[in-house]
Scaffold this active site. Structure first.
Site, short mmCIF file in Angstrom:
data_model
loop_
_atom_site.label_atom_id
_atom_site.label_comp_id
_atom_site.label_asym_id
_atom_site.label_seq_id
_atom_site.Cartn_x
_atom_site.Cartn_y
_atom_site.Cartn_z
CE LYS A 102 0.06 -3.80 8.27
NZ LYS A 102 0.73 -5.12 8.42
CD GLU A 111 -1.97 -6.49 6.93
OE1 GLU A 111 -1.47 -7.52 7.40
OE2 GLU A 111 -1.35 -5.76 6.13
#
Ligand code: 5RP
Length: 262
Positions: A102, A111
């Site tokens: 990610k 995140e």
């Protein structure tokens, strides 16, 4: 929206639409960042406005916070929420163990913090994000601006002893300036091509001074909702494998699709 949706956008949308079914009234929901996560935020916004869904959203970037507010989702901070019922986010790559890369949108730090503080993390992705082994997508790492070139040299040197195919890295740019994260840091993209031992690499990277966090999400994701360009969705669970294959019917209504080009 002018014209037909592209298959890639349909795939992202149906994944988001199916994942919205995980959300129940009263939940504290981590809201991911990126184009797929933006679909989820729009879907949830529609449910808040039209169906009276009551949720509290914990955004993983200023971009997501802005969109969530725009579509009517109540936003609270992670510290106000303390713990989350679920986080739903996109990914750049996922493998058979549901480990992820990610950070393509530069929000990997928030995140990871938000996903880790959640009972479950569900990833939404188009089928193009599935890989045999991680690493074709450049691995983002968030680094402190102070001495970033020294950190970069140290990272590249350390990669010599790691099971990776490449060890070039590049500073992420935003036009002719360095890309700056929400936390005021830089992103280095590591062009590794293949990561033999993602868990080991994630630990080694995070031990380096100057590295704040890396984009490898190991043992964090519980399920992936995979969207296909023809409207099919598949749900893969970390324990049970593929648990659902379905097709989502949707109509390109004006309100949800008008701002496709975000
Ligand atoms: C942002 C991310 C995104 O979730 C990832 O880059 C996927 O984005 P998209 O849904 O636009 O393909 O990690 O930091």
């Amino acid at each position: 929206m002018a014209g037909e949706m592209l298959p890639i956008d349909k795939a992202k949308f149906v994944a988001a639409k199916r994942a919205a079914e995980y959300i129940e009234d009263g939940m504290r929901v981590g809201l991911g960042t990126g184009s797929t996560a933006a679909w989820l935020v729009r879907c949830l916004g529609e449910q808040v406005r039209n169906d009276g869904l009551r949720i509290k959203g914990i955004p993983t970037s200023t971009r997501t916070a802005e969109l969530a507010r725009e579509v009517g989702i109540e936003i609270i901070s992670l510290d106000e929420a303390k713990w989350l019922d679920i986080t739903i986010d996109g990914a750049d790559e996922f493998d058979g163990d549901l480990n992820l890369i990610k950070g393509g949108g530069g929000a990997l730090l928030q995140e990871k913090i938000v996903a880790t503080a959640s009972d479950q993390m569900v990833v939404i992705a188009d089928i193009g994000k599935e890989v045999e082994s991680l690493g074709n997508f450049p691995l983002p790492i968030e680094v402190i601006p102070f001495g970033w070139q020294t950190t970069q040299a140290l990272v590249e040197e350390t990669l010599i002893s790691m099971d990776v195919l490449g060890r070039q890295s590049s500073l992420r740019m935003n036009g002719d300036r360095s890309f700056i994260t929400d936390e005021g840091n830089y992103i280095l993209d590591l062009h590794l091509n293949r990561i033999g031992h993602p868990r080991q690499l994630a630990m080694v990277l995070n031990q380096m001074p100057g590295v704040v966090e890396n984009g490898l999400f190991i043992d964090i994701c519980d399920a992936v909702v995979i969207g296909y360009g023809d409207g099919r969705v598949e749900v893969r669970d970390i324990n049970e494998g593929t648990v659902e294959q379905n097709k989502i019917d949707f109509v390109e209504t004006d309100n949800l699709f008008s701002d496709l080009q975000e």
